[in-house]
Motif scaffolding. Structure first.
Motif, short mmCIF file in Angstrom:
data_model
loop_
_atom_site.label_atom_id
_atom_site.label_comp_id
_atom_site.label_asym_id
_atom_site.label_seq_id
_atom_site.Cartn_x
_atom_site.Cartn_y
_atom_site.Cartn_z
N TYR A 86 0.89 -1.64 0.01
CA TYR A 86 -0.28 0.05 0.17
C TYR A 86 0.87 0.91 0.28
O TYR A 86 2.08 1.21 0.56
N SER A 117 -0.69 3.65 1.32
CA SER A 117 -0.63 5.58 2.23
C SER A 117 -1.97 4.31 3.20
O SER A 117 -2.47 4.39 2.66
N ILE A 118 -2.28 4.63 4.38
CA ILE A 118 -2.29 4.37 5.47
C ILE A 118 -3.98 5.52 6.33
O ILE A 118 -3.17 6.88 6.75
N TYR A 147 -8.11 2.03 6.43
CA TYR A 147 -7.56 2.89 5.39
C TYR A 147 -7.11 2.46 4.75
O TYR A 147 -5.58 3.74 5.03
N PHE A 148 -6.11 1.74 4.15
CA PHE A 148 -5.54 1.21 2.85
C PHE A 148 -5.31 1.90 1.66
O PHE A 148 -6.36 2.12 0.47
N LEU A 149 -4.54 3.32 1.14
CA LEU A 149 -4.93 4.10 -0.80
C LEU A 149 -3.82 2.64 -0.85
O LEU A 149 -2.24 2.31 -0.48
N ILE A 150 -3.86 1.60 -2.09
CA ILE A 150 -3.54 0.51 -2.64
C ILE A 150 -2.81 1.00 -3.62
O ILE A 150 -1.48 0.64 -4.03
N THR A 190 -8.67 2.15 -2.32
CA THR A 190 -8.42 1.95 -1.26
C THR A 190 -8.97 0.94 -0.67
O THR A 190 -9.75 0.12 -0.94
N HIS A 191 -8.42 0.25 0.33
CA HIS A 191 -9.86 -1.03 1.02
C HIS A 191 -9.57 0.09 2.54
O HIS A 191 -8.58 0.08 2.76
N GLN A 208 -13.64 -2.72 0.25
CA GLN A 208 -13.48 -2.07 -1.43
C GLN A 208 -13.68 0.07 -1.57
O GLN A 208 -14.71 -0.22 -1.51
#
Length: 187
Positions: free
Chosen positions: A1, A3-4, A12-15, A21-22, A33
């Motif tokens: 990822y 960013s979180i 939130y994870f920016l993939i 984002t997850h 998602q």
């Protein structure tokens, strides 16, 4: 990822930079998602009122109700509005920006250069500037700042909030507290 971004119930994870984002729920352990609202690409995210916003810079943090701050090109602290209508470079450093925090009064404290810490008002007036090399226990040693954050401490005098810096010296990590009344660092 890439960013979180954590909130009270989720992380939130920016993939990828296209905004994928997850959203992970701490309590139910379910993942959803999402797609972040981005202008062109994203390297960090912020969540506001349930909406995920992606920004080109790194380490994005909410600043005002209408904007965020983030770092671009490792040297510029930028304010950008959520509606994408305005983007302003607030601070630039020839020696590089590493991290920053924003307090309740919207002042921001930045780590810049190898070991400098400076605090500015929201109007960009300098409040103080100190160097990690001023810590007597580290005098004469190579010192580098890594990250900055706020700590809340409950003492006999009540709640106190102050910035702390994570740094390294001779392959050892250390924390130091900034006394914002005297603008000094604790050994």
């Amino acid at each position: 990822y890439l960013s979180i971004y954590p909130d009270k119930e989720h992380i939130y994870f920016l993939i990828v930079s296209n905004g994928a984002t997850h959203k992970y729920n701490f309590y139910t352990r379910e993942t959803e998602q999402l797609t972040a609202n981005i202008s062109t690409s994203a390297n960090s995210i912020v969540v506001r009122e349930g909406n995920v916003y992606g920004f080109q810079g790194v380490k994005a943090k909410q600043f005002k109700d209408t904007s965020v701050l983030y770092i671009t090109d490792d040297k510029n602290l930028v304010e950008e509005r959520y509606d994408r209508q305005a983007k302003t470079t607030l601070i630039s450093s020839k020696n590089g920006l590493k991290d920053f925090i924003v307090d309740n009064e919207l002042n921001y404290t930045i780590l810049h250069g190898q070991n400098k810490i400076s605090k500015f008002t929201k109007e960009r007036n300098l409040i103080y500037s100190v160097s990690l090399s001023s810590i007597s226990a580290l005098s004469g040693q190579s010192v580098e700042s890594i990250a900055i954050d706020y700590v809340n401490e409950y003492t006999i005098n009540g709640k106190q909030s102050y910035p702390v810096v994570l740094g390294s010296s001779n392959n050892f990590l250390f924390f130091t507290k900034i006394d914002e009344k005297t603008n000094e660092l604790y050994d």
